[in-house]
Motif scaffolding. Structure first.
Motif, PDB file in Angstrom:
ATOM      1  N   PRO A 114     -15.209  14.409   5.903  1.00 33.44           N
ATOM      2  CA  PRO A 114     -14.747  15.066   4.682  1.00 33.44           C
ATOM      3  C   PRO A 114     -13.622  14.266   4.032  1.00 33.44           C
ATOM      4  CG  PRO A 114     -13.836  16.160   6.616  1.00 33.44           C
ATOM      5  CD  PRO A 114     -14.823  15.147   7.113  1.00 33.44           C
ATOM      6  N   ILE A 115     -13.375  14.597   2.790  1.00 37.92           N
ATOM      7  CA  ILE A 115     -12.237  14.006   2.088  1.00 37.92           C
ATOM      8  C   ILE A 115     -10.966  14.402   2.834  1.00 37.92           C
ATOM      9  CG2 ILE A 115     -10.935  14.045  -0.071  1.00 37.92           C
ATOM     10  CD1 ILE A 115     -13.624  14.751  -1.450  1.00 37.92           C
ATOM     11  N   HIS A 116     -10.090  13.426   3.102  1.00 39.37           N
ATOM     12  CA  HIS A 116      -8.861  13.748   3.812  1.00 39.37           C
ATOM     13  C   HIS A 116      -7.781  12.735   3.443  1.00 39.37           C
ATOM     14  CE1 HIS A 116     -10.923  10.763   6.282  1.00 39.37           C
ATOM     15  NE2 HIS A 116      -9.756  10.458   6.846  1.00 39.37           N
ATOM     16  N   ILE A 117      -6.556  13.078   3.771  1.00 38.60           N
ATOM     17  CA  ILE A 117      -5.411  12.219   3.481  1.00 38.60           C
ATOM     18  C   ILE A 117      -5.133  11.366   4.704  1.00 38.60           C
ATOM     19  CG2 ILE A 117      -2.970  12.200   2.845  1.00 38.60           C
ATOM     20  CD1 ILE A 117      -3.461  15.034   1.640  1.00 38.60           C
ATOM     21  N   ILE A 118      -4.837  10.093   4.472  1.00 39.18           N
ATOM     22  CA  ILE A 118      -4.559   9.194   5.585  1.00 39.18           C
ATOM     23  C   ILE A 118      -3.157   8.608   5.459  1.00 39.18           C
ATOM     24  CG2 ILE A 118      -6.990   8.559   5.835  1.00 39.18           C
ATOM     25  CD1 ILE A 118      -6.197   5.829   4.539  1.00 39.18           C
ATOM     26  N   ASP A 119      -2.601   8.213   6.582  1.00 34.14           N
ATOM     27  CA  ASP A 119      -1.387   7.404   6.624  1.00 34.14           C
ATOM     28  C   ASP A 119      -1.846   5.948   6.636  1.00 34.14           C
ATOM     29  OD1 ASP A 119       0.645   5.697   8.082  1.00 34.14           O
ATOM     30  OD2 ASP A 119       1.802   7.545   7.814  1.00 34.14           O
ATOM     31  N   SER A 120      -1.444   5.178   5.634  1.00 35.95           N
ATOM     32  CA  SER A 120      -1.977   3.821   5.465  1.00 35.95           C
ATOM     33  C   SER A 120      -1.717   2.936   6.670  1.00 35.95           C
ATOM     34  CB  SER A 120      -1.371   3.176   4.207  1.00 35.95           C
ATOM     35  OG  SER A 120      -1.691   3.932   3.067  1.00 35.95           O
ATOM     36  N   LYS A 121      -0.517   3.028   7.220  1.00 39.93           N
ATOM     37  CA  LYS A 121      -0.193   2.182   8.370  1.00 39.93           C
ATOM     38  C   LYS A 121      -0.979   2.600   9.602  1.00 39.93           C
ATOM     39  CE  LYS A 121       4.467   0.837   6.921  1.00 39.93           C
ATOM     40  NZ  LYS A 121       5.920   0.899   7.245  1.00 39.93           N
ATOM     41  N   LEU A 144       0.857  -1.180   0.000  1.00 38.79           N
ATOM     42  CA  LEU A 144       0.000   0.000   0.000  1.00 38.79           C
ATOM     43  C   LEU A 144       0.894   1.232   0.000  1.00 38.79           C
ATOM     44  CD1 LEU A 144      -2.915  -0.660   2.522  1.00 38.79           C
ATOM     45  CD2 LEU A 144      -3.109  -0.260   0.063  1.00 38.79           C
ATOM     46  N   PRO A 145       0.491   2.289  -0.708  1.00 40.99           N
ATOM     47  CA  PRO A 145       1.261   3.532  -0.653  1.00 40.99           C
ATOM     48  C   PRO A 145       1.316   4.072   0.773  1.00 40.99           C
ATOM     49  CG  PRO A 145      -0.337   3.578  -2.451  1.00 40.99           C
ATOM     50  CD  PRO A 145      -0.661   2.377  -1.620  1.00 40.99           C
ATOM     51  N   THR A 146       2.303   4.883   1.057  1.00 46.18           N
ATOM     52  CA  THR A 146       2.444   5.472   2.390  1.00 46.18           C
ATOM     53  C   THR A 146       1.203   6.266   2.767  1.00 46.18           C
ATOM     54  OG1 THR A 146       4.828   5.599   2.065  1.00 46.18           O
ATOM     55  CG2 THR A 146       3.887   6.961   3.828  1.00 46.18           C
ATOM     56  N   ARG A 147       0.686   7.037   1.814  1.00 48.22           N
ATOM     57  CA  ARG A 147      -0.514   7.855   2.063  1.00 48.22           C
ATOM     58  C   ARG A 147      -1.536   7.630   0.952  1.00 48.22           C
ATOM     59  NH1 ARG A 147       3.811  11.258   2.265  1.00 48.22           N
ATOM     60  NH2 ARG A 147       4.604  11.707   4.358  1.00 48.22           N
ATOM     61  N   GLY A 162      10.330  18.061   1.767  1.00 43.28           N
ATOM     62  CA  GLY A 162       9.304  17.066   1.509  1.00 43.28           C
ATOM     63  C   GLY A 162       9.899  15.669   1.579  1.00 43.28           C
ATOM     64  N   ASP A 163       9.190  14.678   1.003  1.00 49.22           N
ATOM     65  CA  ASP A 163       9.710  13.306   1.061  1.00 49.22           C
ATOM     66  C   ASP A 163       9.702  12.617  -0.304  1.00 49.22           C
ATOM     67  OD1 ASP A 163       7.006  12.890   0.767  1.00 49.22           O
ATOM     68  OD2 ASP A 163       6.732  11.794   2.643  1.00 49.22           O
ATOM     69  N   PHE A 164       9.864  13.402  -1.368  1.00 51.54           N
ATOM     70  CA  PHE A 164       9.910  12.799  -2.706  1.00 51.54           C
ATOM     71  C   PHE A 164      11.126  11.889  -2.861  1.00 51.54           C
ATOM     72  CE2 PHE A 164      10.988  12.628  -7.213  1.00 51.54           C
ATOM     73  CZ  PHE A 164       9.781  12.251  -7.756  1.00 51.54           C
ATOM     74  N   ALA A 165      12.233  12.223  -2.182  1.00 52.68           N
ATOM     75  CA  ALA A 165      13.444  11.407  -2.300  1.00 52.68           C
ATOM     76  C   ALA A 165      13.181   9.958  -1.917  1.00 52.68           C
ATOM     77  CB  ALA A 165      14.555  11.992  -1.431  1.00 52.68           C
ATOM     78  N   THR A 166      12.314   9.730  -0.955  1.00 57.55           N
ATOM     79  CA  THR A 166      11.983   8.365  -0.553  1.00 57.55           C
ATOM     80  C   THR A 166      10.724   7.855  -1.251  1.00 57.55           C
ATOM     81  OG1 THR A 166      10.828   9.259   1.390  1.00 57.55           O
ATOM     82  CG2 THR A 166      13.107   8.545   1.683  1.00 57.55           C
ATOM     83  N   GLU A 167       9.702   8.686  -1.329  1.00 57.93           N
ATOM     84  CA  GLU A 167       8.440   8.252  -1.943  1.00 57.93           C
ATOM     85  C   GLU A 167       8.587   8.051  -3.445  1.00 57.93           C
ATOM     86  OE1 GLU A 167       5.417   7.442  -0.438  1.00 57.93           O
ATOM     87  OE2 GLU A 167       6.764   7.446   1.279  1.00 57.93           O
ATOM     88  N   GLY A 168       9.459   8.830  -4.067  1.00 60.02           N
ATOM     89  CA  GLY A 168       9.657   8.680  -5.511  1.00 60.02           C
ATOM     90  C   GLY A 168      10.162   7.302  -5.888  1.00 60.02           C
ATOM     91  N   GLN A 169      10.913   6.674  -4.993  1.00 60.99           N
ATOM     92  CA  GLN A 169      11.430   5.343  -5.270  1.00 60.99           C
ATOM     93  C   GLN A 169      10.341   4.278  -5.244  1.00 60.99           C
ATOM     94  OE1 GLN A 169      15.401   4.510  -3.465  1.00 60.99           O
ATOM     95  NE2 GLN A 169      14.942   6.321  -2.262  1.00 60.99           N
ATOM     96  N   LEU A 170       9.180   4.620  -4.712  1.00 60.37           N
ATOM     97  CA  LEU A 170       8.091   3.652  -4.585  1.00 60.37           C
ATOM     98  C   LEU A 170       7.007   3.828  -5.648  1.00 60.37           C
ATOM     99  CD1 LEU A 170       7.603   3.858  -0.703  1.00 60.37           C
ATOM    100  CD2 LEU A 170       8.980   2.204  -1.981  1.00 60.37           C
TER     101      LEU A 170
END
Length: 713
Positions: free
Chosen positions: A181-188, A166-169, A269-277
């Motif tokens: 409401p629509i919101h962003i979640i942390d999957s874990k 699952l994606p991180t978010r 931000g966290d693109f350096a880590t999330e981009g790899q996924l």
């Protein structure tokens, strides 16, 4: 659908060829021509010809080969005929450079005729693709149902929750009028399991301001009591959420909302880590939604137009004398898939290439219809049952590799990097060479554009990683590395990649890329690239290959993994090379390098491919990468004939006369200085190839006595 001229002189003619309209420049706009599928397409091309010349078109009509059970299919092709004075222009010295990317004459246009009862064509399209008012929803639901229940390939792919990933978010869209409401979640943190379905979105960011997840707004956007206000979302995001809900899925992954974005030097931000996924995000999704026809977030997904029904072809009646020709026929353009999908603005964007290749299913919301893709079927609302084979070449190739890239399993953690799990490609119904796939992928990818040139290599890493892992398995070894768009094994064979249509140097060699990527990598260019195979063209051992300073293979080194690596990073940008090198001057007229190293007989057997346009008399250095022996007919000489020993003088002489040809490739370089120890430093400016050359004719280019240590930056 067809004007009277085309109907009578082509389709109802007993002839198999003829000339079309005489002069497209003077054809007045009239309803018949504008609505004629032949005339409208051909005239558009004719009016774009270089030098303002008007071309005449030769049409040919032929029946395609078929078995007794097959329905007859006719192909009508329009080929431009170049006028005599235009041919004379092409022989003049002031003609455009061969590799300049100057205007070309139109390519042939192909149309296919299918018997009415042999192909499934939609009877009618409603006035909108909007799924909230049904619109295209019934057809979408039918495709999904067929995919999940009848497509064996797709069912096999879907059944493998390979990593329970699952994606991180994720964005929790809930339901319309839901309690939260629509919101962003942390999957874990939300406790989601790895088999929870989610969809993804492919879209163009454009120049407008869109809602992005940043450190400053995380507490609000990820708060289930506050979340995201509907008005904060772009039209594309709103439409994508509507589709997600209609698919019965609760979660959607949107890059700008699920990856924390860079805002300042202190907030990366966290693109350096999330981009790899990202390759895992798309490959493990339930479906990818694509805003194919929107240049920015204001464009949305849905299209409402009463004229949408006009894209449904109407049957044309043929009264040909031959038995196969009588009856009603549908006419479809040969480039149907490109016109309705691949030429749309989204698919000219570099980042979307890997999204399209990795997602198991795709819903493309295009200019006037929705199109479908999975590992089994490519279809459109007009052709809901799928593209006929004659229109399916491009789509079939992508389906083939979509399945192959999906059939993987986790293998081992590499280099101590938990996010770089090496994945093994499983053989399946798609079992062609990964080498072929990579060459085709780079060619297709490099046709696309990127908002930021510095993302040149980043945007293909998701595909490159899977290919790397597959190559490691195929080669039965663990030593294959990927760096700067090339592979470590047989690097010297790959260095002669070619720019397809060079432009001015300031356009091809982007300044921002110079410090990020070495010139020997195609990643240093902004151009369409044709990469070279990392395998020799035959089993015959090459008699010359360029070497490194230590006498070994030319190679790059990958730096140790760190937690900020987006992809493999080169330990050193420059390549150590030991080779002979000769100086020459660029001849603009003949598009060649003039050098004393060439004999008059050999110069015409060299083809030069500069990366960017070069000036008359510009200095250029040549370095041969490899050379091999070839038979007189141009084929590769076999070992027995080349190496056999015979004491008979006549046989020796005959063998020497037969085997005089060599082929190979090399680099065009520019001297930029020397290092502290005096070794010269060069940058790549192009590539060259040769064939049918006698060994003595390239003696100066590969002379061991002239070899020296140098660096290619």
């Amino acid at each position: 659908m067809l004007c009277k001229v085309c109907h009578e002189t082509i389709l109802n003619s007993s002839q198999n060829w003829g000339y079309h309209r005489k002069d497209y420049q003077n054809v007045q706009k009239d309803p018949q021509v504008e609505s004629c599928i032949f005339c409208s397409e051909v005239r558009t091309d004719a009016l774009k010809t270089p030098h303002g010349k008007a071309l005449q078109y030769l049409w040919t009509a032929r029946w395609l080969p078929a078995t007794r059970q097959d329905q007859p299919i006719m192909a009508v092709t329009f080929r431009p005929q170049i006028e005599d004075d235009l041919c004379q222009d092409s022989d003049r010295d002031e003609k455009p450079p061969l590799h300049s990317g100057a205007a070309r004459f139109p390519q042939p246009r192909v149309f296919y005729l299918f018997k009415k009862d042999a192909i499934q064509i939609a009877n009618h399209l409603g006035p909108t693709t909007n799924v909230t008012v049904d619109g295209s929803l019934p057809q979408i639901q039918q495709w999904l149902q067929q995919c999940s229940s009848r497509h064996d390939r797709c069912r096999a792919v879907s059944a493998r929750k390979r990593e329970m990933f699952l994606p991180t978010r994720l964005v929790d869209v809930g339901t319309t009028g839901g309690e939260r409401p629509i919101h962003i979640i942390d999957s874990k943190e939300a406790g989601l399991k790895g088999n929870e379905p989610y969809v993804t979105l492919s879209h163009c960011w454009g120049e407008i301001e869109i809602l992005r997840l940043v450190d400053g707004n995380k507490p609000v956007l990820m708060n289930p009591e506050k979340g995201i206000e509907w008005a904060q979302l772009t039209k594309t995001f709103q439409d994508a959420i509507a589709v997600t809900r209609k698919l019965g899925v609760r979660y959607i992954w949107i890059d700008s909302l699920c990856i924390v974005q860079w805002t300042s030097e202190s907030a990366h931000g966290d693109f350096a880590t999330e981009g790899q996924l990202m390759h895992k995000v798309y490959r493990n999704s339930f479906c990818n939604i694509a805003a194919a026809d929107s240049s920015n977030g204001n464009g949305g997904l849905f299209r409402s137009d009463a004229a949408r029904d006009k894209i449904v072809p109407k049957a044309v009646e043929l009264r040909r004398e031959d038995e196969k020709g009588a009856g009603e026929w549908y006419i479809l353009k040969g480039d149907y898939w490109a016109q309705h999908l691949l030429d749309r603005i989204l698919y000219t964007r570099g980042w979307v290439f890997q999204e399209r290749m990795l997602a198991p299913r795709l819903l493309h919301f295009s200019a006037n219809q929705v199109l479908w893709d999975c590992a089994t079927l490519s279809a459109s609302e007009v052709l809901p049952g799928g593209l006929p084979p004659q229109l399916d070449t491009l789509a079939a190739s992508e389906r083939h590799w979509r399945e192959r890239l999906s059939l993987i399993r986790p293998a081992a953690v590499t280099n101590g990097n938990p996010d770089a799990v090496e994945e093994v490609m499983r053989a399946g119904t798609a079992d062609d060479s990964l080498e072929t796939f990579w060459r085709n992928s780079v060619r297709s990818y490099t046709r696309c554009r990127l908002t930021k040139s510095i993302d040149r290599l980043n945007a293909i890493w998701g595909v490159a990683k899977l290919v790397r892992d597959g190559l490691r398995q195929e080669d039965d070894g663990r030593d294959e590395e990927y760096g700067a768009g090339l592979w470590s094994r047989n690097l010297d064979l790959q260095l002669a990649w070619r720019v397809v249509n060079p432009g001015p140097e300031e356009e091809v060699r982007d300044r921002d890329l110079r410090d990020l990527c070495p010139s020997w990598s195609w990643g240093s260019t902004i151009a369409e690239i044709e990469v070279q195979s990392r395998h020799a063209s035959s089993s015959l051992e090459m008699w010359y290959r360029v070497r490194s300073h230590d006498g070994g293979e030319v190679r790059f080194e990958v730096a140790p993994y760190t937690d900020i690596n987006f992809q493999p990073v080169l330990a050193r940008q420059s390549l150590a090379v030991k080779a002979s090198i000769v100086k020459g001057l660029w001849d603009q007229t003949h598009q060649a390098v003039v050098s004393s190293a060439f004999t008059q007989d050999s110069v015409g057997r060299f083809d030069f491919f500069p990366d960017a346009l070069m000036s008359q008399g510009e200095t250029c250095h040549l370095l041969v990468l490899w050379a091999q022996k070839n038979a007189p007919d141009g084929g590769v000489a076999d070992d027995d004939r080349y190496h056999s020993d015979c004491s008979d003088r006549d046989d020796d002489q005959e063998r020497e006369e037969q085997i005089i040809h060599n082929s190979g490739a090399g680099l065009m370089l520019r001297l930029v200085g020397s290092d502290d120890e005096g070794a010269e430093r060069y940058r790549r400016v192009g590539a060259f190839g040769f064939q049918g050359v006698h060994k003595e004719q390239i003696g100066l280019l590969v002379n061991p006595a002239n070899e020296k240590d140098l660096w290619i930056l």
